[in-house]
Design an enzyme around this catalytic site. Structure first.
Site, PDB file in Angstrom:
ATOM      1  N   ASP A   1       6.682  20.926 -22.331  1.00 49.89           N
ATOM      2  CA  ASP A   1       6.420  19.518 -22.668  1.00 49.89           C
ATOM      3  C   ASP A   1       5.614  19.371 -23.950  1.00 49.89           C
ATOM      4  O   ASP A   1       4.894  18.391 -24.134  1.00 49.89           O
ATOM      5  CB  ASP A   1       5.676  18.796 -21.523  1.00 49.89           C
ATOM      6  CG  ASP A   1       6.410  18.917 -20.207  1.00 49.89           C
ATOM      7  OD1 ASP A   1       7.644  18.897 -20.231  1.00 49.89           O
ATOM      8  OD2 ASP A   1       5.736  19.034 -19.179  1.00 49.89           O
TER       9      ASP A   1
ATOM     10  N   HIS B   1      13.636  17.159 -21.803  1.00 48.09           N
ATOM     11  CA  HIS B   1      13.230  16.814 -23.168  1.00 48.09           C
ATOM     12  C   HIS B   1      13.415  15.311 -23.315  1.00 48.09           C
ATOM     13  O   HIS B   1      14.490  14.797 -23.020  1.00 48.09           O
ATOM     14  CB  HIS B   1      14.128  17.460 -24.218  1.00 48.09           C
ATOM     15  CG  HIS B   1      14.198  18.944 -24.168  1.00 48.09           C
ATOM     16  ND1 HIS B   1      13.174  19.770 -24.522  1.00 48.09           N
ATOM     17  CD2 HIS B   1      15.215  19.768 -23.837  1.00 48.09           C
ATOM     18  CE1 HIS B   1      13.542  21.024 -24.416  1.00 48.09           C
ATOM     19  NE2 HIS B   1      14.785  21.057 -23.991  1.00 48.09           N
TER      20      HIS B   1
HETATM   21  P1  GTP Z   1      10.225  20.882 -21.971  1.00 52.46           P
HETATM   22  O1  GTP Z   1      11.510  21.547 -22.268  1.00 52.46           O
HETATM   23  O2  GTP Z   1      10.213  20.207 -20.638  1.00 52.46           O
HETATM   24  O3  GTP Z   1       9.093  21.807 -22.123  1.00 52.46           O
HETATM   25  O4  GTP Z   1      10.013  19.574 -22.928  1.00 52.46           O
HETATM   26  P2  GTP Z   1       9.634  19.175 -24.411  1.00 52.46           P
HETATM   27  O5  GTP Z   1       8.805  20.194 -25.085  1.00 52.46           O
HETATM   28  O6  GTP Z   1      10.882  18.764 -25.098  1.00 52.46           O
HETATM   29  O7  GTP Z   1       8.720  17.896 -24.227  1.00 52.46           O
HETATM   30  P3  GTP Z   1       8.950  16.565 -23.381  1.00 52.46           P
HETATM   31  O8  GTP Z   1      10.009  15.767 -24.045  1.00 52.46           O
HETATM   32  O9  GTP Z   1       9.089  16.850 -21.947  1.00 52.46           O
HETATM   33  O10 GTP Z   1       7.519  15.872 -23.524  1.00 52.46           O
HETATM   34  C1  GTP Z   1       7.007  15.423 -24.696  1.00 52.46           C
HETATM   35  C2  GTP Z   1       6.712  13.909 -24.568  1.00 52.46           C
HETATM   36  O11 GTP Z   1       6.002  13.490 -25.707  1.00 52.46           O
HETATM   37  C3  GTP Z   1       7.954  13.043 -24.546  1.00 52.46           C
HETATM   38  O12 GTP Z   1       7.731  11.916 -23.767  1.00 52.46           O
HETATM   39  C4  GTP Z   1       8.173  12.645 -26.024  1.00 52.46           C
HETATM   40  O13 GTP Z   1       8.831  11.398 -26.198  1.00 52.46           O
HETATM   41  C5  GTP Z   1       6.751  12.527 -26.468  1.00 52.46           C
HETATM   42  N1  GTP Z   1       6.504  12.900 -27.855  1.00 52.46           N
HETATM   43  C6  GTP Z   1       6.931  14.003 -28.529  1.00 52.46           C
HETATM   44  N2  GTP Z   1       6.384  14.062 -29.741  1.00 52.46           N
HETATM   45  C7  GTP Z   1       5.577  12.958 -29.834  1.00 52.46           C
HETATM   46  C8  GTP Z   1       4.697  12.481 -30.839  1.00 52.46           C
HETATM   47  O14 GTP Z   1       4.510  13.079 -31.886  1.00 52.46           O
HETATM   48  N3  GTP Z   1       4.007  11.332 -30.572  1.00 52.46           N
HETATM   49  C9  GTP Z   1       4.149  10.647 -29.410  1.00 52.46           C
HETATM   50  N4  GTP Z   1       3.443   9.531 -29.247  1.00 52.46           N
HETATM   51  N5  GTP Z   1       4.960  11.088 -28.430  1.00 52.46           N
HETATM   52  C10 GTP Z   1       5.658  12.220 -28.650  1.00 52.46           C
HETATM   53  P1  IMP Z   2      10.462  25.720 -11.821  1.00 48.57           P
HETATM   54  O1  IMP Z   2      10.827  26.155 -13.188  1.00 48.57           O
HETATM   55  O2  IMP Z   2      11.091  24.415 -11.415  1.00 48.57           O
HETATM   56  O3  IMP Z   2      10.650  26.812 -10.805  1.00 48.57           O
HETATM   57  O4  IMP Z   2       8.874  25.408 -11.827  1.00 48.57           O
HETATM   58  C1  IMP Z   2       7.912  26.443 -12.006  1.00 48.57           C
HETATM   59  C2  IMP Z   2       6.709  25.917 -12.775  1.00 48.57           C
HETATM   60  O5  IMP Z   2       7.094  25.652 -14.119  1.00 48.57           O
HETATM   61  C3  IMP Z   2       6.130  24.602 -12.242  1.00 48.57           C
HETATM   62  O6  IMP Z   2       4.721  24.628 -12.480  1.00 48.57           O
HETATM   63  C4  IMP Z   2       6.775  23.546 -13.120  1.00 48.57           C
HETATM   64  O7  IMP Z   2       5.990  22.382 -13.204  1.00 48.57           O
HETATM   65  C5  IMP Z   2       6.844  24.273 -14.444  1.00 48.57           C
HETATM   66  N1  IMP Z   2       7.944  23.838 -15.326  1.00 48.57           N
HETATM   67  C6  IMP Z   2       9.243  24.204 -15.247  1.00 48.57           C
HETATM   68  N2  IMP Z   2       9.959  23.645 -16.233  1.00 48.57           N
HETATM   69  C7  IMP Z   2       9.096  22.921 -16.963  1.00 48.57           C
HETATM   70  C8  IMP Z   2       9.238  22.132 -18.150  1.00 48.57           C
HETATM   71  O8  IMP Z   2      10.300  22.005 -18.745  1.00 48.57           O
HETATM   72  N3  IMP Z   2       8.105  21.535 -18.609  1.00 48.57           N
HETATM   73  C9  IMP Z   2       6.906  21.698 -17.998  1.00 48.57           C
HETATM   74  N4  IMP Z   2       6.715  22.426 -16.895  1.00 48.57           N
HETATM   75  C10 IMP Z   2       7.810  23.038 -16.385  1.00 48.57           C
HETATM   76 MG    MG Z   3       9.562  18.397 -20.653  1.00 46.66          MG
END
Ligand code: GTP
Ligand code: IMP
Ligand code: MG
Length: 360
Positions: free
Chosen positions: A12, A42
């Site tokens: 995230d 994402h």
């Molecule tokens: P995973 O694959 O789950 O690890 O996700 P990720 O790294 O793609 O991130 P994810 O989208 O789950 O979470 C990031 C959150 O922050 C989302 O809600 C985005 O819309 C938001 N976001 C990303 N960059 C920015 C930023 O620079 N500013 C703000 N305000 N929000 C952001």
């Molecule tokens: P699983 O991947 O669903 O087995 O979850 C294992 C651990 O990884 C838990 O703590 C989840 O919250 C975390 N996790 C898995 N995928 C993500 C992701 O995309 N973003 C943040 N946490 C994750």
């Molecule tokens: Mg995410």
């Protein structure tokens, strides 16, 4: 040119947003998704529209990119088909014929096994049980699912021939380093390694083919699910962090009080999981973990997301010299702690809210 984008903390970090920017800016020939599977969410904003993507690569926003999902990634066919129709990418999305399939029994196990559900706090998406079955060599593969037939491809063949022709390829990993099965906070981890090398394996390219590894961090560290978060902010330590004391005050001035200090910060910063809607825990930027993950990932550059959440005056700023002094100081602290210059800074959720400092 092959670039891998990977997460440097606990997922995230904002990889999706960064990938959406890179796809629009660099127009890669192929954007391929690596990582565990639909446990990742994402969130991206493109042209005013919000997309929560668990299977489709975020690079779909660039209409000339071919989109691929590598053999290492677990597929939930329902989620995949729904996202393909929602994003309108029919005809340019391909999945490797060897991708393994998540079935209902995997999701049931993930949500009923009390160690997985409550001990680890998994996403309940069935990924862990599916990877366990994959290791037991009894899992179903994509090539045996009729609905997936139109999308099947030999992803390594496609990606390696694009590289041979000198084209740009962007690999989008998911989760983050601290969740790696090998290097993370075991047993509070996901069911596979999450580093850049694994992303290359997921897609089917060798290590000699990778040019750049961009590790993404949020401007602070968050974690969803169970497991240690060393820099977690609490009632007891908040006064040691002048910056965070200020953020908490801003939250309370806006009438936000979600219970504990940490819950109030999460509510104010809008830190809720994309897949499970669980509240993320908030920590100060974990430099130690960031440095270690840059090492194992072989980072050539780093990106920082959500700078505007910590420093609202930076919202949507697209030039480094327009950042506030305190935000620049925060960036410098991260750069000197990790020992790598920042090349992208995200200042808002939209793809265009980005400061690009890469060599032109
Ligand atoms: P995973 O694959 O789950 O690890 O996700 P990720 O790294 O793609 O991130 P994810 O989208 O789950 O979470 C990031 C959150 O922050 C989302 O809600 C985005 O819309 C938001 N976001 C990303 N960059 C920015 C930023 O620079 N500013 C703000 N305000 N929000 C952001
Ligand atoms: P699983 O991947 O669903 O087995 O979850 C294992 C651990 O990884 C838990 O703590 C989840 O919250 C975390 N996790 C898995 N995928 C993500 C992701 O995309 N973003 C943040 N946490 C994750
Ligand atoms: Mg995410």
């Amino acid at each position: 040119m092959v670039t891998i984008v990977t997460g440097g903390h606990f997922g995230d970090e904002g990889k999706g947003k960064i990938v959406s920017y890179l796809a629009l800016k660099d127009k890669p020939d192929i954007v391929a998704r690596a990582g565990v599977g639909p446990n990742a969410g994402h969130t991206i904003y493109n042209a005013g529209k919000k997309f929560g993507l668990r299977m489709v690569p975020c690079g779909f926003v660039n209409e000339s990119s071919k989109l691929m999902i590598g053999a290492g990634v677990l597929i939930n066919p329902d989620v995949f088909l729904e996202e393909v129709s929602m994003t309108g990418i029919e005809g340019r999305i391909f999945i490797d014929k060897r991708c393994a399939i998540i079935e209902e029994k995997h999701r049931n196990e993930d949500t009923s096994n009390s160690f997985l559900k409550d001990g680890v706090g998994t996403t309940g998406s069935g990924c862990g049980p599916a990877n366990a079955e994959r290791a037991n060599r009894t899992i179903k593969l994509a090539k045996s699912i009729p609905e997936l037939e139109p999308y099947l491809a030999d992803v390594p063949l496609e990606v390696n021939s694009a590289i041979d022709s000198g084209r740009n390829v962007l690999l989008e990993a998911s989760q983050g380093f601290g969740l790696s099965l090998f290097y993370g906070t075991y047993p509070y981890v996901t069911s596979k390694d999450t580093s850049a090398s694994m992303a290359a394996v997921d897609i089917g390219i060798g290590p000699t083919r990778v040019d750049r590894v961009m590790v993404i961090y949020k401007a602070y560290t968050t974690r969803v699910g169970e497991g240690p978060l060393n820099t977690m902010l609490t009632e007891e330590n908040i006064n040691n962090y002048p910056l965070w004391k200020g953020v908490l005050k801003d939250a309370r001035d806006k009438g936000i009080d979600a219970g504990t200090v940490n819950e109030t910060l999460a509510e104010y910063l809008g830190e809720k999981g994309t897949v499970t809607m669980r509240r993320r825990r908030i920590g100060d930027f974990d430099i130690e973990l960031a440095k270690y993950s840059a090492m194992v990932n072989g980072a050539t550059e780093i990106g920082i997301a959500c700078l505007d959440k910590l420093f609202p005056e930076c919202y949507k700023v697209t030039r480094y010299d327009k950042l506030s002094e305190r935000a620049k100081e925060h960036i410098r602290r991260i750069e000197s702690g990790i020992g790598i210059r920042v090349s992208l800074i995200s200042t808002g959720p939209d793809a265009t809210d980005t400061i690009d400092m890469r060599e032109k």
